[in-house]
Design an enzyme around this catalytic site. Sequence first.
Site, PDB file in Angstrom:
ATOM      1  N   CYS A   1      13.617 -24.829  60.030  1.00  0.00           N
ATOM      2  CA  CYS A   1      14.825 -25.699  60.008  1.00  0.00           C
ATOM      3  C   CYS A   1      14.598 -27.298  60.061  1.00  0.00           C
ATOM      4  CB  CYS A   1      15.746 -25.313  61.069  1.00  0.00           C
ATOM      5  SG  CYS A   1      14.953 -25.621  62.777  1.00  0.00           S
TER       6      CYS A   1
ATOM      7  N   ARG B   1      16.718 -24.148  65.656  1.00  0.00           N
ATOM      8  CA  ARG B   1      17.589 -23.327  64.834  1.00  0.00           C
ATOM      9  C   ARG B   1      16.631 -22.280  64.331  1.00  0.00           C
ATOM     10  NH1 ARG B   1      21.148 -27.120  60.994  1.00  0.00           N
ATOM     11  NH2 ARG B   1      19.216 -28.201  61.150  1.00  0.00           N
TER      12      ARG B   1
END
Length: 113
Positions: free
Chosen positions: A75, A80
Site C-alpha cells: 500500500c 493497510r
Amino acid sequence: MFNFLKSSAPAYHNLPPAQFSTEIRQPGAVLLDVRRPDEFAQGHLPGAVNIEVTAPDFAQRVASLDQQAPTYVYCRSGARSAKAADQLAKAGFTHVANLLGGVLDWPEPLTTR
C-alpha cells in the site's frame, strides 16, 4: 486449558523493499496493491492487481485468487497492506508477504499503465 495470553507471530512476512523486489519476480507470484483505485491510478508497481482492502467486497474479491500462489501485498506506507496480509493469511493463503514502508519506500519507478 486456555492460554489467552499466547501471542502468535503474524502468518505473513514483512519484507524490506530490496527483498520484496526480488521475490515478486518469481514465476507465479501475485502482486496485490490494496490502496484505493485513485491511488493506484496515480502510480503502482508494474503487474499489480488493485483490490482495495477497505472495500466491503475485499474478502470476496481475494477469494478468487490462488491461495497457493506467493502473494505480495503493498500500500502507501505498509499499514493497510499489513492488515490485508493478515486477512489473507487467516483466509488460508499459504505464502503472504507485506512490503515494509509501502510505495513511500519503494526505490523503483511506478507505472500508471
